[in-house]
Write a protein that holds these residues in place. Sequence first.
Motif, short mmCIF file in Angstrom:
data_model
loop_
_atom_site.label_atom_id
_atom_site.label_comp_id
_atom_site.label_asym_id
_atom_site.label_seq_id
_atom_site.Cartn_x
_atom_site.Cartn_y
_atom_site.Cartn_z
N LEU A 140 -27.02 -15.28 27.08
CA LEU A 140 -27.49 -14.07 27.77
C LEU A 140 -26.35 -13.09 27.99
N LYS A 141 -25.18 -13.59 28.39
CA LYS A 141 -24.04 -12.70 28.63
C LYS A 141 -23.54 -12.06 27.34
N ILE A 142 -23.56 -12.82 26.25
CA ILE A 142 -23.10 -12.28 24.98
C ILE A 142 -24.09 -11.24 24.45
N SER A 143 -25.39 -11.53 24.56
CA SER A 143 -26.38 -10.61 24.03
C SER A 143 -26.44 -9.31 24.80
N THR A 144 -26.07 -9.32 26.08
CA THR A 144 -26.07 -8.10 26.89
C THR A 144 -24.68 -7.47 26.98
N TYR A 145 -23.73 -7.94 26.17
CA TYR A 145 -22.37 -7.40 26.08
C TYR A 145 -21.61 -7.52 27.40
N LYS A 146 -21.98 -8.53 28.20
CA LYS A 146 -21.16 -8.82 29.37
C LYS A 146 -19.85 -9.49 28.95
N ILE A 147 -19.91 -10.21 27.85
CA ILE A 147 -18.71 -10.82 27.25
C ILE A 147 -18.57 -10.24 25.85
N VAL A 148 -17.51 -9.48 25.61
CA VAL A 148 -17.26 -8.88 24.30
C VAL A 148 -15.85 -9.25 23.87
N GLY A 149 -15.60 -9.10 22.60
CA GLY A 149 -14.28 -9.47 22.07
C GLY A 149 -14.32 -10.85 21.44
N SER A 150 -13.72 -10.97 20.28
CA SER A 150 -13.76 -12.24 19.55
C SER A 150 -13.11 -13.37 20.33
N THR A 151 -11.95 -13.11 20.92
CA THR A 151 -11.23 -14.16 21.65
C THR A 151 -11.98 -14.59 22.90
N ASP A 152 -12.47 -13.64 23.69
CA ASP A 152 -13.20 -13.98 24.91
C ASP A 152 -14.47 -14.75 24.61
N ARG A 153 -15.17 -14.36 23.56
CA ARG A 153 -16.39 -15.08 23.19
C ARG A 153 -16.07 -16.51 22.74
N CYS A 154 -14.97 -16.67 22.02
CA CYS A 154 -14.58 -18.01 21.56
C CYS A 154 -14.21 -18.91 22.73
N MET A 155 -13.42 -18.40 23.66
CA MET A 155 -13.02 -19.20 24.82
C MET A 155 -14.24 -19.55 25.68
N SER A 156 -15.15 -18.59 25.89
CA SER A 156 -16.34 -18.87 26.68
C SER A 156 -17.23 -19.90 26.00
N MET A 157 -17.31 -19.85 24.67
CA MET A 157 -18.11 -20.84 23.94
C MET A 157 -17.52 -22.24 24.08
N SER A 267 -8.52 -4.82 23.51
CA SER A 267 -8.15 -6.07 22.88
C SER A 267 -7.40 -6.92 23.89
N ARG A 268 -7.76 -8.18 23.96
CA ARG A 268 -7.14 -9.07 24.95
C ARG A 268 -5.65 -9.23 24.69
N VAL A 269 -5.27 -9.45 23.43
CA VAL A 269 -3.86 -9.68 23.12
C VAL A 269 -3.05 -8.41 23.34
N LEU A 270 -3.63 -7.23 23.10
CA LEU A 270 -2.89 -5.99 23.33
C LEU A 270 -2.69 -5.73 24.82
N PHE A 271 -3.68 -6.05 25.64
CA PHE A 271 -3.48 -5.89 27.08
C PHE A 271 -2.36 -6.80 27.57
N GLU A 272 -2.35 -8.04 27.09
CA GLU A 272 -1.28 -8.95 27.48
C GLU A 272 0.07 -8.46 26.98
N LEU A 273 0.10 -7.84 25.81
CA LEU A 273 1.35 -7.30 25.26
C LEU A 273 1.87 -6.16 26.14
N PHE A 274 1.01 -5.20 26.48
CA PHE A 274 1.45 -4.07 27.29
C PHE A 274 1.87 -4.53 28.69
N LYS A 275 1.15 -5.49 29.23
CA LYS A 275 1.51 -6.02 30.55
C LYS A 275 2.85 -6.74 30.50
#
Length: 502
Positions: A140-157, A267-275
Amino acid sequence: MSEKETKTIVLEGPGDVPQPPSEAIKVVLESPKSPKSPRDPKEQAHEERSLSNKELKAMKKKAKAAKRAAAKEADGQAGGSANTPKTASHIKKQIFSAKMKDNNMRTPPMFGHLETREERISASPIIASIIHPSVLSLTLKISTYKIVGSTDRCMSMLDAFKDVIRSYETPAGTSLQRNLTSHLSHQIEYLKTGRPLSISMGNAIRWLKQRISLVPIDLNDEDGKRMLVDEIDQFIKEKILYSDRVIEEYASKHIQNNSKILTYAHSRVLFELFKYCAVEQGKHFEIYIIDSKPLFEGRKLAKKLAKIENIRCHYNMVNSLSSVLEKSNIDFCFLGAHSMLSNGRLYSRVGTALVAMASNHKNVPVLVCCESIKFSDKVQLDSVTLNELGDSNDLINTRPFNKVGLNLQQYLNRLEREKEEKAQKNPQKQNSKQQRARNDGHGVDYEEDTVLSNWKDLKKLFILNILYDLTPPEYIQKVITELGALPPSSVPVILREYKSIT
């Protein structure tokens, strides 16, 4: 008076199991002879040979159908039909048979081969009764775009699969190594109804099924499940969290004080990079975030980066990309990735190719940060053959003006008065004109408070919402992974290294 004689013919062929006489196919042949009269063996053989191949094939088909019906009835009497788990292939057949083929779906003919969201979710109630609650919630979260991004979807799965494994109980007469894979296949088939699996999710699923098959046969179920959960945690740490950390250290060398960085969406990895560069290395720099409809993922990145002290954020829509590149003197363009294909092409959210090409045109180096779990051995040359369709209604701008100025409001009021006056003078003509435009499929109802609210009634209008595009390798200077920083032409080398260490 003719009587019927019953002959028994046993069909045998390649792949057929010889049937006992009790289960043989009975063929009724009309014969004018009396049953008491002796039958000539030559005549009997002639009658058997007189059956055509078509009749023999039909009898063979009826025999197999009778056997399947008898087996099904026996299972039902034994109570096995309610308790026996369905195979993954049977689940796939059920989902395929339940696909909703809606002729009213307004998909452009060029993209008609792609599956729509309505077709995916139409089959979900069929197997929902055997799906774990964690997978239901995740879908349900993936279909409603509550979880987006390849990495976040993989970790949630993977987190959801840990809950599935913990609550799994091996049925009697089978083993964990064989039945758990089938049980997970049911969850995966339901997960696909939300959105198609990403490349990283597919790689993680293949790894997990391989690990399940390697569980020692003499290990009890509780210890086996505990071992699998621990290995999933280790996989997340090594392939995602630690990989992101290594990518941050490689990519941080390109960001210096007072640098100006261009990026697209989130992008998750880009946010971590800038941080990492701003907080841990103390660098001061500017980031120009380019965003687009309909998901506006760049807002999420801008909101998080705005809280970091050393980063100055600029948020722009994609229509201002050329202006940003012209006036801002960008040093580097950092892009995230959905997947890197084996021919060096970048498969990412739609709009990425536009940003990469525009940056390359202005001689701005384009760097792609991508974990090796996102690498695929597929080859793709365009964005039409394989893609994902979003909801067309997401692109409709329902409220173009949040605030209407005085002059604009006066103009709209004058148009409304003129329209009312014309309607009062010729009501029949006005109604017939509106009806004719509606029937022809060329009319837009301007009385509605939304723009293109009746776009499906316009027969010649198609609204396409594709979610991904493809960036050629000549627009990418470097791909930064945890295995090193290499040009796009070396993607097969990285893919081979990834497979060798997994």
